[in-house]
Design a protein around this motif. Structure first.
Motif, PDB file in Angstrom:
ATOM      1  N   ASP A   1     -11.088   0.911  -2.784  1.00 14.62           N
ATOM      2  CA  ASP A   1     -11.249   1.723  -1.572  1.00 14.62           C
ATOM      3  C   ASP A   1     -12.529   1.361  -0.828  1.00 14.62           C
ATOM      4  OD1 ASP A   1      -8.868   3.085  -2.097  1.00 14.62           O
ATOM      5  OD2 ASP A   1      -9.898   4.615  -3.286  1.00 14.62           O
ATOM      6  N   SER A   2     -13.590   1.130  -1.560  1.00 13.36           N
ATOM      7  CA  SER A   2     -14.863   0.776  -0.944  1.00 13.36           C
ATOM      8  C   SER A   2     -14.788  -0.579  -0.247  1.00 13.36           C
ATOM      9  CB  SER A   2     -15.963   0.762  -2.009  1.00 13.36           C
ATOM     10  OG  SER A   2     -17.198   0.445  -1.437  1.00 13.36           O
ATOM     11  N   VAL A   3     -14.145  -1.558  -0.897  1.00 11.28           N
ATOM     12  CA  VAL A   3     -13.992  -2.884  -0.290  1.00 11.28           C
ATOM     13  C   VAL A   3     -13.142  -2.783   0.980  1.00 11.28           C
ATOM     14  CG1 VAL A   3     -12.946  -5.167  -0.604  1.00 11.28           C
ATOM     15  CG2 VAL A   3     -14.361  -4.187  -2.414  1.00 11.28           C
ATOM     16  N   LYS A   4     -12.058  -2.027   0.924  1.00  9.16           N
ATOM     17  CA  LYS A   4     -11.196  -1.875   2.094  1.00  9.16           C
ATOM     18  C   LYS A   4     -11.957  -1.233   3.251  1.00  9.16           C
ATOM     19  CE  LYS A   4      -6.919  -0.544   1.433  1.00  9.16           C
ATOM     20  NZ  LYS A   4      -5.712   0.115   0.913  1.00  9.16           N
ATOM     21  N   LEU A   5     -12.799  -0.273   2.960  1.00  6.33           N
ATOM     22  CA  LEU A   5     -13.622   0.357   3.984  1.00  6.33           C
ATOM     23  C   LEU A   5     -14.564  -0.661   4.615  1.00  6.33           C
ATOM     24  CD1 LEU A   5     -14.542   3.025   5.357  1.00  6.33           C
ATOM     25  CD2 LEU A   5     -16.195   3.245   3.495  1.00  6.33           C
ATOM     26  N   ARG A   6     -15.175  -1.496   3.783  1.00 10.45           N
ATOM     27  CA  ARG A   6     -16.137  -2.487   4.273  1.00 10.45           C
ATOM     28  C   ARG A   6     -15.497  -3.561   5.147  1.00 10.45           C
ATOM     29  NH1 ARG A   6     -20.539  -3.408  -0.475  1.00 10.45           N
ATOM     30  NH2 ARG A   6     -20.713  -1.222  -1.077  1.00 10.45           N
ATOM     31  N   ILE A   7     -14.256  -3.922   4.832  1.00 13.63           N
ATOM     32  CA  ILE A   7     -13.624  -4.985   5.627  1.00 13.63           C
ATOM     33  C   ILE A   7     -12.674  -4.432   6.688  1.00 13.63           C
ATOM     34  CG2 ILE A   7     -13.910  -6.785   3.894  1.00 13.63           C
ATOM     35  CD1 ILE A   7     -11.089  -6.371   2.988  1.00 13.63           C
ATOM     36  N   GLY A   8     -12.549  -3.119   6.750  1.00 12.84           N
ATOM     37  CA  GLY A   8     -11.783  -2.492   7.820  1.00 12.84           C
ATOM     38  C   GLY A   8     -10.290  -2.456   7.617  1.00 12.84           C
ATOM     39  N   LEU A   9      -9.842  -2.325   6.381  1.00 16.84           N
ATOM     40  CA  LEU A   9      -8.399  -2.226   6.112  1.00 16.84           C
ATOM     41  C   LEU A   9      -8.027  -0.782   5.783  1.00 16.84           C
ATOM     42  CD1 LEU A   9      -7.753  -5.344   3.848  1.00 16.84           C
ATOM     43  CD2 LEU A   9      -7.265  -5.092   6.275  1.00 16.84           C
ATOM     44  N   ALA A  10      -6.985  -0.288   6.434  1.00 14.57           N
ATOM     45  CA  ALA A  10      -6.546   1.083   6.197  1.00 14.57           C
ATOM     46  C   ALA A  10      -5.206   1.143   5.461  1.00 14.57           C
ATOM     47  CB  ALA A  10      -6.445   1.843   7.513  1.00 14.57           C
ATOM     48  N   ASP A  11      -4.438   0.054   5.492  1.00 15.76           N
ATOM     49  CA  ASP A  11      -3.127   0.066   4.844  1.00 15.76           C
ATOM     50  C   ASP A  11      -3.230  -0.530   3.435  1.00 15.76           C
ATOM     51  OD1 ASP A  11      -3.151  -2.732   5.061  1.00 15.76           O
ATOM     52  OD2 ASP A  11      -2.099  -2.681   6.977  1.00 15.76           O
ATOM     53  N   THR A  12      -2.072  -0.676   2.803  1.00 18.65           N
ATOM     54  CA  THR A  12      -2.052  -1.198   1.433  1.00 18.65           C
ATOM     55  C   THR A  12      -1.510  -2.632   1.360  1.00 18.65           C
ATOM     56  OG1 THR A  12       0.137  -0.232   1.062  1.00 18.65           O
ATOM     57  CG2 THR A  12      -1.771   1.101   0.429  1.00 18.65           C
ATOM     58  N   MET A  13      -1.320  -3.266   2.503  1.00 16.23           N
ATOM     59  CA  MET A  13      -0.687  -4.590   2.526  1.00 16.23           C
ATOM     60  C   MET A  13      -1.505  -5.654   1.793  1.00 16.23           C
ATOM     61  SD  MET A  13       1.529  -4.628   5.965  1.00 16.23           S
ATOM     62  CE  MET A  13       2.043  -6.210   5.512  1.00 16.23           C
ATOM     63  N   GLN A  14      -2.816  -5.523   1.754  1.00 20.35           N
ATOM     64  CA  GLN A  14      -3.675  -6.520   1.111  1.00 20.35           C
ATOM     65  C   GLN A  14      -4.152  -6.084  -0.275  1.00 20.35           C
ATOM     66  OE1 GLN A  14      -4.472  -9.585   2.483  1.00 20.35           O
ATOM     67  NE2 GLN A  14      -3.006  -9.056   4.071  1.00 20.35           N
ATOM     68  N   ASP A  15      -3.633  -4.974  -0.793  1.00 17.88           N
ATOM     69  CA  ASP A  15      -4.124  -4.433  -2.062  1.00 17.88           C
ATOM     70  C   ASP A  15      -3.970  -5.404  -3.234  1.00 17.88           C
ATOM     71  OD1 ASP A  15      -4.828  -2.192  -0.673  1.00 17.88           O
ATOM     72  OD2 ASP A  15      -3.630  -0.794  -1.871  1.00 17.88           O
ATOM     73  N   ASN A  16      -2.829  -6.099  -3.309  1.00 15.76           N
ATOM     74  CA  ASN A  16      -2.640  -7.045  -4.416  1.00 15.76           C
ATOM     75  C   ASN A  16      -3.680  -8.162  -4.360  1.00 15.76           C
ATOM     76  OD1 ASN A  16      -0.501  -5.655  -5.526  1.00 15.76           O
ATOM     77  ND2 ASN A  16       1.047  -6.881  -4.486  1.00 15.76           N
ATOM     78  N   LEU A  17      -3.910  -8.686  -3.184  1.00 11.02           N
ATOM     79  CA  LEU A  17      -4.910  -9.728  -3.004  1.00 11.02           C
ATOM     80  C   LEU A  17      -6.294  -9.199  -3.355  1.00 11.02           C
ATOM     81  CD1 LEU A  17      -6.009 -12.458  -2.004  1.00 11.02           C
ATOM     82  CD2 LEU A  17      -5.996 -11.483   0.308  1.00 11.02           C
ATOM     83  N   LEU A  18      -6.641  -8.035  -2.841  1.00  4.29           N
ATOM     84  CA  LEU A  18      -7.964  -7.464  -3.106  1.00  4.29           C
ATOM     85  C   LEU A  18      -8.160  -7.167  -4.584  1.00  4.29           C
ATOM     86  CD1 LEU A  18      -8.366  -5.120  -0.019  1.00  4.29           C
ATOM     87  CD2 LEU A  18      -9.551  -7.285  -0.468  1.00  4.29           C
ATOM     88  N   ASN A  19      -7.124  -6.656  -5.242  1.00  2.00           N
ATOM     89  CA  ASN A  19      -7.234  -6.403  -6.680  1.00  2.00           C
ATOM     90  C   ASN A  19      -7.446  -7.701  -7.458  1.00  2.00           C
ATOM     91  OD1 ASN A  19      -7.160  -3.562  -7.037  1.00  2.00           O
ATOM     92  ND2 ASN A  19      -4.985  -3.580  -6.524  1.00  2.00           N
ATOM     93  N   ASP A  20      -6.798  -8.772  -7.022  1.00  5.97           N
ATOM     94  CA  ASP A  20      -6.999 -10.075  -7.656  1.00  5.97           C
ATOM     95  C   ASP A  20      -8.443 -10.551  -7.453  1.00  5.97           C
ATOM     96  OD1 ASP A  20      -5.943 -12.404  -9.082  1.00  5.97           O
ATOM     97  OD2 ASP A  20      -6.240 -13.452  -7.172  1.00  5.97           O
ATOM     98  N   LEU A  21      -8.969 -10.385  -6.247  1.00  8.11           N
ATOM     99  CA  LEU A  21     -10.355 -10.765  -5.981  1.00  8.11           C
ATOM    100  C   LEU A  21     -11.325  -9.902  -6.777  1.00  8.11           C
ATOM    101  CD1 LEU A  21     -10.212 -11.336  -2.111  1.00  8.11           C
ATOM    102  CD2 LEU A  21     -10.180 -13.071  -3.918  1.00  8.11           C
ATOM    103  N   ILE A  22     -11.019  -8.624  -6.913  1.00  8.13           N
ATOM    104  CA  ILE A  22     -11.852  -7.721  -7.717  1.00  8.13           C
ATOM    105  C   ILE A  22     -11.852  -8.168  -9.170  1.00  8.13           C
ATOM    106  CG2 ILE A  22     -12.017  -5.365  -8.635  1.00  8.13           C
ATOM    107  CD1 ILE A  22     -11.034  -4.437  -5.801  1.00  8.13           C
ATOM    108  N   ASP A  23     -10.674  -8.531  -9.693  1.00  8.90           N
ATOM    109  CA  ASP A  23     -10.589  -9.030 -11.071  1.00  8.90           C
ATOM    110  C   ASP A  23     -11.428 -10.291 -11.251  1.00  8.90           C
ATOM    111  OD1 ASP A  23      -8.872  -6.962 -11.708  1.00  8.90           O
ATOM    112  OD2 ASP A  23      -7.063  -8.199 -11.645  1.00  8.90           O
ATOM    113  N   ASP A  24     -11.358 -11.198 -10.281  1.00  3.32           N
ATOM    114  CA  ASP A  24     -12.125 -12.438 -10.354  1.00  3.32           C
ATOM    115  C   ASP A  24     -13.625 -12.156 -10.305  1.00  3.32           C
ATOM    116  OD1 ASP A  24     -12.404 -15.310 -10.400  1.00  3.32           O
ATOM    117  OD2 ASP A  24     -12.932 -15.183  -8.277  1.00  3.32           O
ATOM    118  N   ALA A  25     -14.048 -11.317  -9.381  1.00  2.47           N
ATOM    119  CA  ALA A  25     -15.471 -10.981  -9.260  1.00  2.47           C
ATOM    120  C   ALA A  25     -15.970 -10.268 -10.517  1.00  2.47           C
ATOM    121  CB  ALA A  25     -15.709 -10.121  -8.026  1.00  2.47           C
ATOM    122  N   THR A  26     -15.146  -9.388 -11.068  1.00  4.56           N
ATOM    123  CA  THR A  26     -15.512  -8.688 -12.296  1.00  4.56           C
ATOM    124  C   THR A  26     -15.680  -9.677 -13.439  1.00  4.56           C
ATOM    125  OG1 THR A  26     -14.352  -6.694 -11.573  1.00  4.56           O
ATOM    126  CG2 THR A  26     -14.781  -6.904 -13.939  1.00  4.56           C
TER     127      THR A  26
END
Length: 112
Positions: free
Chosen positions: A5-30
């Motif tokens: 949710d915090s990442v989506k706020l920072r990049i200006g996304l309100a929908d869930t269309m990029q959630d899979n991609l963002l979760n993958d990036l979060i996993d990689d960064a983690t």
């Protein structure tokens, strides 16, 4: 607030269309952060809450690079772009706290 949710706020996304991609990036960064802080031989499976901002910062950088992976510099007219490497040593002041030596955190024998 959850990392997604915090990442989506920072990049200006309100929908869930990029959630899979963002979760993958979060996993990689983690994984990158855990690799960095686990270099002392102690295995941590979760990132300390105090440094989740590092993951958010890395994910935003990774997301903003999509389509321009590997770019070091480009220019068009008076506008130029360049990407810095995602180097965790930039965050060392926050992450090194969690890289204590295994000898100071865990009693026991050490084999050399």
């Amino acid at each position: 607030m959850a990392i997604l949710d915090s990442v989506k706020l920072r990049i200006g996304l309100a929908d869930t269309m990029q959630d899979n991609l963002l979760n993958d990036l979060i996993d990689d960064a983690t994984a990158r952060v855990l690799t960095y802080i686990n270099q002392d031989g102690i295995v941590n499976r979760t990132v300390p809450d105090a440094v989740t901002w590092v993951i958010k910062d890395i994910v935003v950088k990774m997301y903003n690079r999509i389509g321009d992976e590997g770019k070091t510099a480009s220019g068009e007219g008076n506008v130029s772009n360049s990407w810095e490497a995602i180097d965790l040593s930039k965050y060392s002041d926050a992450l090194d706290v969690y890289r204590e030596s295994s000898q100071s955190r865990r009693p026991g024998m050490r084999f050399v």
